[in-house]
Enzyme design. Structure first.
Site, mmCIF file in Angstrom:
data_model
loop_
_atom_site.group_PDB
_atom_site.id
_atom_site.type_symbol
_atom_site.label_atom_id
_atom_site.label_comp_id
_atom_site.label_asym_id
_atom_site.label_seq_id
_atom_site.Cartn_x
_atom_site.Cartn_y
_atom_site.Cartn_z
ATOM 1 C CB SER A 43 28.135 41.241 50.545
ATOM 2 O OG SER A 43 29.064 40.420 49.858
ATOM 3 C CG ASP A 324 34.742 39.475 55.609
ATOM 4 O OD1 ASP A 324 35.120 39.469 54.415
ATOM 5 O OD2 ASP A 324 33.565 39.730 55.932
ATOM 6 C CG HIS A 327 32.943 40.976 52.096
ATOM 7 N ND1 HIS A 327 32.600 40.021 53.030
ATOM 8 C CD2 HIS A 327 31.962 40.968 51.159
ATOM 9 C CE1 HIS A 327 31.447 39.477 52.679
ATOM 10 N NE2 HIS A 327 31.042 40.028 51.549
#
Length: 349
Positions: A43, A324, A327
């Site tokens: 991610s 978050d 990240h």
């Protein structure tokens, strides 16, 4: 007189077109010999490949993308652009690295690179399977399909080979393998000690590199893991009232990063003609965490959004190191990428 004037107009038009193509070429290749950027892994790099998957590991909804162009949630795991976008821009390729599985992907984007990374993925097949995302080996299969499409776009195998061999291959993998599969899935702890598991991760990284090398890849920029114990998700574990960094995850990350860096420094003899560089993500991010005021941050322990302590998103994500639970914010990426881009240009371009 009219004939001479007409000739001048034609000459001006011809020169203008020449200048257009020269400028376009400079914008495409920047000041380096990098033809394209291809991103693989998790991610940190994913720009939307999970959007159509049957998985909970996707973020194509508000407030993700809140600070992106047009305020759109594109599937990027952050409030704006992510690391792969900024590397593509820094190499003079384009401002946004499109996701390969985006149905609206333009053929014009293929020659300068795309993203194959999948949020939640990793080197361990279990990491991808438990979340229903794209394992790195399957990302290589996507790359194989991409090469066929690229050949159709550029019109010759010679041009395709030139793009493939002069591209940078950006890899981010290991974060989820350590943080999720090893520390949260009991089976891996029963099967392997941490040193043995991190050895496996390095072996799997080498296997991934070999798969790409066999297809013509020659320039590899491989990222180490983040300081996993300092992510908001790790800090907010039950009982951690002080929200201090979780030491065991950080130790595991450091162990893997040391082994990965050492492995990359020796791969030149294994893969002739290839170049390798290790990208340290751990220490630059830890620097922001340990000295937030220097960069204008006010919170290093909580995410701006989407955490138990941030149910309502913060007003200004640029004041937070993390967006978050796991990240970095767009600003954090902006703070650490310039030096990394400089290193890529020096070592790979």
């Amino acid at each position: 007189m009219k004939s001479a004037m007409f000739s001048k107009v034609l000459l001006f038009g011809f020169l203008s077109n020449c200048m257009f193509y020269v400028v376009s070429a400079q914008q495409t290749y920047g000041n380096s010999t990098v033809s394209a950027l291809f991103a693989f892994g998790d991610s940190i790099l994913d720009t939307g490949n999970n959007n159509l998957l049957l998985t909970l590991t996707k973020v194509n909804f508000f407030p993700y993308g809140r600070d992106f162009i047009g305020g759109r949630a594109t599937g990027r795991f952050g409030n704006g652009r992510v690391f792969s976008d900024m590397i593509a821009e820094g190499l003079g390729l384009k401002n946004l690295l499109p996701a390969y599985r985006d149905p609206s992907l333009s053929s014009n984007d293929l020659p300068t690179g795309v993203c194959f990374a999948s949020g939640g993925s990793g080197l361990d097949v279990m990491t991808a399977r438990i979340q229903g995302v794209i394992w790195v080996s399957d990302q290589v299969k996507d790359f194989q399909n991409y090469v066929t499409k690229l050949n159709n776009v550029v019109g010759s195998q010679e041009k395709t080979n030139e793009i493939i061999s002069n591209a940078v291959y950006l890899i981010s993998a290991g974060n989820n393998d350590i943080a999720i599969t090893y520390f949260m899935m009991p089976i891996r702890k029963l099967q392997y000690t941490l040193p043995a598991y991190t050895d496996l991760l390095v072996t799997w990284t080498r296997d991934l590199i070999k798969s790409l090398y066999d297809m013509g890849a020659r320039k590899f920029a491989v990222m180490g893991t983040l300081p996993l114990g300092c992510l908001p998700g790790a800090r907010n574990m039950v009982g951690n009232l002080m929200k201090i960094c979780e030491i065991f995850s950080n130790q595991a990350a450091e162990m893997f990063n040391r082994k990965l860096s050492a492995e990359l420094s020796n791969l030149g003899t294994t893969f002739p003609g290839a170049k390798f560089m290790y990208i340290d993500m751990y220490n630059p991010l830890l620097g922001l965490i340990n000295n937030p005021q220097a960069s204008g941050f006010i919170d290093v322990a909580d995410g701006c959004c989407c955490t138990p302590t941030s149910v309502i998103p913060c007003l200004d994500a640029s004041r937070y190191v993390f967006w978050d639970v796991a990240h970095p914010s767009e600003k954090s990426y902006k703070m650490i990428t310039p030096k990394i881009i400089e290193d890529i240009r020096e070592q790979l371009a």
